[in-house]
Structure formats: C-alpha cells, structure tokens
Motif scaffolding. Structure first.
Motif, short mmCIF file in Angstrom:
data_model
loop_
_atom_site.label_atom_id
_atom_site.label_comp_id
_atom_site.label_asym_id
_atom_site.label_seq_id
_atom_site.Cartn_x
_atom_site.Cartn_y
_atom_site.Cartn_z
N LYS A 1 -5.92 -12.64 -13.04
CA LYS A 1 -4.86 -12.66 -12.03
C LYS A 1 -5.43 -12.17 -10.70
N LEU A 2 -5.09 -12.83 -9.64
CA LEU A 2 -5.45 -12.34 -8.32
C LEU A 2 -4.46 -11.25 -7.91
N LEU A 3 -4.98 -10.12 -7.49
CA LEU A 3 -4.14 -9.04 -6.97
C LEU A 3 -4.12 -9.11 -5.45
N GLU A 4 -2.96 -9.29 -4.89
CA GLU A 4 -2.80 -9.43 -3.45
C GLU A 4 -2.29 -8.12 -2.85
N HIS A 5 -3.02 -7.55 -1.90
CA HIS A 5 -2.59 -6.34 -1.22
C HIS A 5 -1.68 -6.72 -0.05
N GLU A 6 -0.48 -6.19 -0.06
CA GLU A 6 0.44 -6.43 1.06
C GLU A 6 0.35 -5.25 2.04
N ASN A 7 -0.14 -5.51 3.22
CA ASN A 7 -0.29 -4.48 4.23
C ASN A 7 0.87 -4.59 5.22
N ASP A 8 1.96 -3.92 4.89
CA ASP A 8 3.12 -3.90 5.79
C ASP A 8 2.95 -2.72 6.76
N ILE B 1 0.85 -1.18 0.00
CA ILE B 1 0.00 0.00 0.00
C ILE B 1 0.89 1.24 0.00
N ASN B 2 0.32 2.34 -0.46
CA ASN B 2 1.06 3.59 -0.59
C ASN B 2 1.64 4.01 0.76
N TYR B 3 2.90 4.42 0.75
CA TYR B 3 3.58 4.72 2.01
C TYR B 3 3.27 6.13 2.53
N ARG B 4 2.75 6.99 1.69
CA ARG B 4 2.52 8.37 2.11
C ARG B 4 1.10 8.62 2.58
N TYR C 1 1.94 -8.08 6.40
CA TYR C 1 3.35 -8.43 6.37
C TYR C 1 3.97 -7.94 7.68
N LEU C 2 4.33 -8.87 8.54
CA LEU C 2 4.85 -8.53 9.86
C LEU C 2 6.38 -8.49 9.82
N PHE C 3 6.93 -7.30 9.81
CA PHE C 3 8.36 -7.18 9.95
C PHE C 3 8.79 -7.66 11.34
N ASP C 4 7.91 -7.48 12.29
CA ASP C 4 8.19 -7.90 13.66
C ASP C 4 6.84 -8.26 14.30
N ASN C 5 6.74 -9.47 14.82
CA ASN C 5 5.47 -9.90 15.42
C ASN C 5 5.02 -9.00 16.56
N ALA C 6 5.99 -8.33 17.19
CA ALA C 6 5.65 -7.47 18.32
C ALA C 6 4.74 -6.32 17.91
N TRP C 7 4.74 -5.97 16.64
CA TRP C 7 3.92 -4.84 16.18
C TRP C 7 2.43 -5.17 16.27
N VAL D 1 -6.77 1.27 10.70
CA VAL D 1 -6.04 0.96 9.46
C VAL D 1 -6.10 -0.53 9.16
N ILE D 2 -6.18 -1.36 10.18
CA ILE D 2 -6.36 -2.79 9.96
C ILE D 2 -7.71 -3.07 9.31
#
Length: 231
Positions: free
Chosen positions: A132-139, A106-109, A180-186, A162-163
């Motif tokens: 095609k399936l478009l998958e949204h990655e919510n980092d 998703i857009n970072y700004r 997308y969990l960079f860190d599970n603690a988030w 936001v979730i």
C-alpha cells in the motif's frame, strides 16, 4: 460472565465503566469484558462501513480509479478518541485488497519548525510490506494563516523549513505526500512557490533512483493491546 444478557438487552457501557481500571493502567477481561466488547464492536462497525464505501466507489467507476482512506491511527491517537471511535482497524485495512493507498495527516502538536513533523499513521513499514502506498497529508498552517493554532509558522523562513521537512519525511520513507490547502492564500507567495517548484524537481529526479528501505530495525506494535488498557 453475564448469562442474563442477550443481544436484545446488551447495553453500551457507561462512560464511567469505560474510564475504570482494575489494576492501574490495565483492564481485567473477566470483569471489563463489556467495555472491551463494545470497543471491538465499534472497530468492527467502522471497518464494515469503510470497506463498504470503498467497494461502492470501486463498483461505480468500474475499478478505473485507485481508492484510499485515512487509517492507521491506533498508536498515535489520544485515548478518549481511540477508545470511542473504532479506530483500531489498521491491520484489517492493510490486509484489505480493495484499499489501494492509505492517507494520514501529520501530527498537530509537533509540526512547527524544529519539530519532527511525523505522521499520525507511523506504519511506513507495514504499508510497504502490504503493497500500500502511504500518502502524507501536509495540511500546513503557514505564517499567512490568520489564527495562532494548529502549528502555525511564525514567518517565511519557518514556513520554508516545514515545507522542506514534509518532503524529506516522505522521500526518506518511500511515501507519497501532498499539501492540503485549506486556503490558497496560505501559500500565495513567490518564494514559497519557488520552493515548491524546486521540491517537485527533486521528487521527479528521485523517481529515477531506488528508494527501497535500508532499515535494519523493526518496531512491532500489537494493535489488540489497547483493548486491555484503561482510558
């Protein structure tokens, strides 16, 4: 219009040449052809390596896995990156039978609470029309993230909003999505995981319903147009 140039002597246009503009925003193909050719070459090379990698994966697993790639950025990418990185290949990726799905962050700004949180790849309709399936990655960077950057939320209510939005964007566009969990603690908080549980129930229920598009308007984007624009 440079008959003295051969494949052996053709050089990459300088940054100064790539930043020029003959007429305000526009490039003149009769004089800017080296720049345009270089950008087309970068796109060709990027697509070649992309599709070669996908075919390699498919062969290695005897076609038992679905394979996707991040793609579809020419409308949303900043000009310096778009003009140097060979990303104008969405049409070819959509048409490639080896590609099963596309992924996009998703857009970072514009990802805070109250922002639209739309994807870098906005071509939901093209994905649907090409099967095609478009998958949204919510980092997402929740309020547990330790840095004030990349759209970090301020508190628990904003994190929950936001979730919910990320799920709503995917549900209403017939897309898939993941967090997308960079860190599970988030996400390591009871209320957040209860929200994820509720979203999962809603998602499973939605699979029993028609999620076909009801759109009555199409926005058409010509992926070749940026080749003739200045940086």
């Amino acid at each position: 219009n440079q008959p003295e140039i051969t494949f052996d002597t053709a050089a990459v246009p300088s940054p100064e040449q790539r930043r020029e503009a003959e007429t305000m925003l526009f490039r003149n193909p009769s004089t800017a052809a080296p720049v345009i050719d270089f950008r087309r070459f970068m796109t060709d090379a990027t697509f070649h390596h992309l599709i070669t990698s996908i075919r390699t994966v498919k062969a290695a697993c005897d076609n038992r896995k679905i394979v996707g790639t991040y793609s579809g950025y020419p409308l949303n990418m900043t000009a310096p990156k778009l003009f140097s990185s060979g990303l104008q290949n969405a049409t070819r990726v959509f048409n490639a039978p080896e590609v099963d799905f596309l992924a996009t962050p998703i857009n970072y700004r514009h990802r805070r609470g109250g922002d639209p949180g739309l994807c870098v790849n906005p071509f939901n309709g093209s994905s649907y029309l090409h099967g095609k399936l478009l998958e949204h990655e919510n980092d997402l960077r929740t309020h547990f993230y330790h840095k004030l950057e990349s759209g970090r939320t301020a508190d628990l209510p904003e994190t929950l909003s936001v979730i919910e939005r990320s799920f709503g964007n995917a549900l209403t566009r017939g897309a898939g999505f993941w967090w997308y969990l960079f860190d599970n603690a988030w996400f390591h908080q009871e209320t957040i995981m209860r929200k994820v549980q509720a979203i999962n129930r809603a998602a499973q229920k939605a699979l029993q319903c028609s999620r076909s598009s009801t759109a009555e308007v199409a926005v058409i984007f010509d992926e070749n147009s940026p080749y003739y624009l200045a940086m």
